[in-house]
Motif scaffolding. Structure first.
Motif, PDB file in Angstrom:
ATOM      1  N   LEU A  59      66.234  23.087  66.437  1.00  0.00           N
ATOM      2  CA  LEU A  59      67.227  22.027  66.615  1.00  0.00           C
ATOM      3  C   LEU A  59      68.385  22.171  65.630  1.00  0.00           C
ATOM      4  CD1 LEU A  59      64.992  18.912  67.390  1.00  0.00           C
ATOM      5  CD2 LEU A  59      66.338  20.312  68.979  1.00  0.00           C
ATOM      6  N   GLU A  60      68.129  22.672  64.433  1.00  0.00           N
ATOM      7  CA  GLU A  60      69.234  22.936  63.501  1.00  0.00           C
ATOM      8  C   GLU A  60      70.206  23.938  64.102  1.00  0.00           C
ATOM      9  OE1 GLU A  60      67.026  23.958  59.949  1.00  0.00           O
ATOM     10  OE2 GLU A  60      67.334  21.946  59.117  1.00  0.00           O
ATOM     11  N   LYS A  61      69.686  24.956  64.815  1.00  0.00           N
ATOM     12  CA  LYS A  61      70.559  25.927  65.492  1.00  0.00           C
ATOM     13  C   LYS A  61      71.380  25.265  66.589  1.00  0.00           C
ATOM     14  CE  LYS A  61      67.679  29.944  64.549  1.00  0.00           C
ATOM     15  NZ  LYS A  61      66.815  30.988  65.119  1.00  0.00           N
ATOM     16  N   ALA A  62      70.869  24.170  67.151  1.00  0.00           N
ATOM     17  CA  ALA A  62      71.574  23.440  68.203  1.00  0.00           C
ATOM     18  C   ALA A  62      72.555  22.416  67.624  1.00  0.00           C
ATOM     19  CB  ALA A  62      70.576  22.740  69.123  1.00  0.00           C
ATOM     20  N   GLY A  63      72.643  22.337  66.293  1.00  0.00           N
ATOM     21  CA  GLY A  63      73.587  21.424  65.660  1.00  0.00           C
ATOM     22  C   GLY A  63      73.003  20.097  65.229  1.00  0.00           C
ATOM     23  N   TRP A  64      71.705  19.930  65.344  1.00  0.00           N
ATOM     24  CA  TRP A  64      71.050  18.699  64.899  1.00  0.00           C
ATOM     25  C   TRP A  64      70.939  18.714  63.372  1.00  0.00           C
ATOM     26  CZ3 TRP A  64      67.785  15.262  68.114  1.00  0.00           C
ATOM     27  CH2 TRP A  64      67.952  15.475  69.477  1.00  0.00           C
ATOM     28  N   SER A  65      70.807  17.510  62.775  1.00  0.00           N
ATOM     29  CA  SER A  65      70.635  17.419  61.327  1.00  0.00           C
ATOM     30  C   SER A  65      69.485  16.464  60.998  1.00  0.00           C
ATOM     31  CB  SER A  65      71.916  16.941  60.651  1.00  0.00           C
ATOM     32  OG  SER A  65      72.324  15.705  61.177  1.00  0.00           O
ATOM     33  N   VAL A  66      68.818  16.747  59.889  1.00  0.00           N
ATOM     34  CA  VAL A  66      67.722  15.899  59.422  1.00  0.00           C
ATOM     35  C   VAL A  66      68.324  14.643  58.802  1.00  0.00           C
ATOM     36  CG1 VAL A  66      65.777  15.727  57.820  1.00  0.00           C
ATOM     37  CG2 VAL A  66      66.231  17.890  59.006  1.00  0.00           C
ATOM     38  N   MET A 123      65.415  13.672  63.204  1.00  0.00           N
ATOM     39  CA  MET A 123      66.646  14.470  63.327  1.00  0.00           C
ATOM     40  C   MET A 123      67.611  13.768  64.271  1.00  0.00           C
ATOM     41  SD  MET A 123      65.506  18.479  63.360  1.00  0.00           S
ATOM     42  CE  MET A 123      67.122  19.107  62.859  1.00  0.00           C
ATOM     43  N   GLU A 124      68.899  14.022  64.028  1.00  0.00           N
ATOM     44  CA  GLU A 124      69.964  13.437  64.836  1.00  0.00           C
ATOM     45  C   GLU A 124      70.772  14.546  65.501  1.00  0.00           C
ATOM     46  OE1 GLU A 124      73.672  10.284  64.451  1.00  0.00           O
ATOM     47  OE2 GLU A 124      72.584  10.904  62.657  1.00  0.00           O
ATOM     48  N   ALA A 125      71.022  14.355  66.802  1.00  0.00           N
ATOM     49  CA  ALA A 125      71.834  15.293  67.577  1.00  0.00           C
ATOM     50  C   ALA A 125      73.307  15.040  67.296  1.00  0.00           C
ATOM     51  CB  ALA A 125      71.562  15.101  69.071  1.00  0.00           C
ATOM     52  N   PRO A 126      74.158  15.990  67.622  1.00  0.00           N
ATOM     53  CA  PRO A 126      75.599  15.782  67.438  1.00  0.00           C
ATOM     54  C   PRO A 126      76.127  14.538  68.179  1.00  0.00           C
ATOM     55  CG  PRO A 126      75.171  18.099  67.776  1.00  0.00           C
ATOM     56  CD  PRO A 126      73.866  17.376  68.023  1.00  0.00           C
ATOM     57  N   ASN A 127      75.462  14.138  69.277  1.00  0.00           N
ATOM     58  CA  ASN A 127      75.917  12.961  70.029  1.00  0.00           C
ATOM     59  C   ASN A 127      75.353  11.654  69.486  1.00  0.00           C
ATOM     60  OD1 ASN A 127      73.265  12.866  70.911  1.00  0.00           O
ATOM     61  ND2 ASN A 127      73.784  12.663  73.073  1.00  0.00           N
ATOM     62  N   GLY A 128      74.517  11.710  68.441  1.00  0.00           N
ATOM     63  CA  GLY A 128      73.956  10.507  67.831  1.00  0.00           C
ATOM     64  C   GLY A 128      72.527  10.193  68.251  1.00  0.00           C
ATOM     65  N   ASP A 129      72.003  10.867  69.269  1.00  0.00           N
ATOM     66  CA  ASP A 129      70.602  10.672  69.653  1.00  0.00           C
ATOM     67  C   ASP A 129      69.693  11.080  68.507  1.00  0.00           C
ATOM     68  OD1 ASP A 129      71.398   9.976  72.216  1.00  0.00           O
ATOM     69  OD2 ASP A 129      70.561  11.758  73.179  1.00  0.00           O
ATOM     70  N   GLU A 180      53.646  15.406  63.248  1.00  0.00           N
ATOM     71  CA  GLU A 180      52.555  16.359  63.457  1.00  0.00           C
ATOM     72  C   GLU A 180      52.511  16.893  64.897  1.00  0.00           C
ATOM     73  OE1 GLU A 180      48.959  14.573  61.990  1.00  0.00           O
ATOM     74  OE2 GLU A 180      49.617  14.760  59.928  1.00  0.00           O
ATOM     75  N   GLY A 181      53.669  17.229  65.438  1.00  0.00           N
ATOM     76  CA  GLY A 181      53.746  17.783  66.786  1.00  0.00           C
ATOM     77  C   GLY A 181      54.102  16.771  67.851  1.00  0.00           C
ATOM     78  N   ASP A 182      53.822  15.488  67.605  1.00  0.00           N
ATOM     79  CA  ASP A 182      54.217  14.442  68.541  1.00  0.00           C
ATOM     80  C   ASP A 182      55.712  14.181  68.409  1.00  0.00           C
ATOM     81  OD1 ASP A 182      51.646  13.979  69.558  1.00  0.00           O
ATOM     82  OD2 ASP A 182      51.184  12.531  67.976  1.00  0.00           O
ATOM     83  N   ILE A 183      56.382  14.025  69.548  1.00  0.00           N
ATOM     84  CA  ILE A 183      57.824  13.788  69.561  1.00  0.00           C
ATOM     85  C   ILE A 183      58.082  12.411  70.167  1.00  0.00           C
ATOM     86  CG2 ILE A 183      60.075  14.614  70.368  1.00  0.00           C
ATOM     87  CD1 ILE A 183      58.652  16.720  68.693  1.00  0.00           C
ATOM     88  N   TYR A 184      58.863  11.589  69.456  1.00  0.00           N
ATOM     89  CA  TYR A 184      59.220  10.246  69.920  1.00  0.00           C
ATOM     90  C   TYR A 184      60.733  10.102  69.950  1.00  0.00           C
ATOM     91  CZ  TYR A 184      54.369   9.290  68.666  1.00  0.00           C
ATOM     92  OH  TYR A 184      53.008   9.339  68.565  1.00  0.00           O
ATOM     93  N   ARG A 185      61.232   9.381  70.924  1.00  0.00           N
ATOM     94  CA  ARG A 185      62.665   9.069  70.986  1.00  0.00           C
ATOM     95  C   ARG A 185      62.967   8.023  69.903  1.00  0.00           C
ATOM     96  NH1 ARG A 185      66.137   9.503  75.065  1.00  0.00           N
ATOM     97  NH2 ARG A 185      64.463   9.880  76.573  1.00  0.00           N
ATOM     98  N   GLY A 186      64.090   8.198  69.215  1.00  0.00           N
ATOM     99  CA  GLY A 186      64.530   7.220  68.230  1.00  0.00           C
ATOM    100  C   GLY A 186      64.164   7.604  66.807  1.00  0.00           C
ATOM    101  N   ASP A 187      64.450   6.660  65.902  1.00  0.00           N
ATOM    102  CA  ASP A 187      64.298   6.968  64.471  1.00  0.00           C
ATOM    103  C   ASP A 187      63.340   6.029  63.755  1.00  0.00           C
ATOM    104  OD1 ASP A 187      65.810   4.663  64.432  1.00  0.00           O
ATOM    105  OD2 ASP A 187      67.305   5.426  63.058  1.00  0.00           O
ATOM    106  N   ARG A 188      62.484   5.365  64.483  1.00  0.00           N
ATOM    107  CA  ARG A 188      61.544   4.460  63.818  1.00  0.00           C
ATOM    108  C   ARG A 188      60.616   5.256  62.918  1.00  0.00           C
ATOM    109  NH1 ARG A 188      57.187   2.376  67.154  1.00  0.00           N
ATOM    110  NH2 ARG A 188      55.693   3.052  65.627  1.00  0.00           N
ATOM    111  N   THR A 189      60.624   4.924  61.649  1.00  0.00           N
ATOM    112  CA  THR A 189      59.747   5.599  60.698  1.00  0.00           C
ATOM    113  C   THR A 189      58.789   4.583  60.113  1.00  0.00           C
ATOM    114  OG1 THR A 189      61.355   5.279  58.929  1.00  0.00           O
ATOM    115  CG2 THR A 189      61.420   7.379  60.097  1.00  0.00           C
ATOM    116  N   VAL A 190      57.671   5.046  59.667  1.00  0.00           N
ATOM    117  CA  VAL A 190      56.680   4.188  59.048  1.00  0.00           C
ATOM    118  C   VAL A 190      56.695   4.469  57.555  1.00  0.00           C
ATOM    119  CG1 VAL A 190      54.245   3.577  58.930  1.00  0.00           C
ATOM    120  CG2 VAL A 190      55.265   4.219  61.114  1.00  0.00           C
ATOM    121  N   THR A 191      57.025   3.473  56.784  1.00  0.00           N
ATOM    122  CA  THR A 191      57.014   3.627  55.324  1.00  0.00           C
ATOM    123  C   THR A 191      56.141   2.538  54.732  1.00  0.00           C
ATOM    124  OG1 THR A 191      59.004   2.279  55.125  1.00  0.00           O
ATOM    125  CG2 THR A 191      59.316   4.665  55.233  1.00  0.00           C
TER     126      THR A 191
END
Length: 102
Positions: free
Chosen positions: A60-67, A78-84, A90-101
């Motif tokens: 994704l970094e090669k695609a222009g995404w940033s951590v 990670m965030e895409a250039p369009n803001g997504d 651990e391998g699971d992928i979820y839409r959005g930026d909800r983090t557990v702290t």
């Protein structure tokens, strides 16, 4: 793992290098395209090749995404250039930026 498994993982990583949106990532890493087979995760998407040479983050970094947030190599956002945004746990992928702290 078999060559077929790792070939499928590598194909996903190459395809992620052009992912422009969260929809692209979730399509590429959909349960239907999971080398382990559908249903191995309840997440929006799943990356089965975390023990291999490449990484979702690297592609994704090669695609222009940033951590935008990271607690470990296996838990980040990670965030895409369009803001997504996507969240990787651990391998699971979820839409959005909800983090557990804590």
């Amino acid at each position: 793992m078999t060559d077929a498994f790792w070939n499928a993982v590598e194909a996903q990583l190459v395809e992620l290098e052009t992912a422009a949106t969260a929809d692209d990532v979730l399509r590429i890493l959909s349960q239907e395209r999971n080398p382990y087979g559908p249903g191995s995760s309840s997440a929006d998407g799943f990356f089965a090749g975390s023990g291999g040479d490449g990484s979702v983050m690297g592609s994704l970094e090669k695609a222009g995404w940033s951590v935008t947030w990271s607690e470990a190599s296996y838990y980040w956002v990670m965030e895409a250039p369009n803001g997504d945004k996507i969240r990787y746990v651990e391998g699971d992928i979820y839409r959005g930026d909800r983090t557990v702290t804590e």
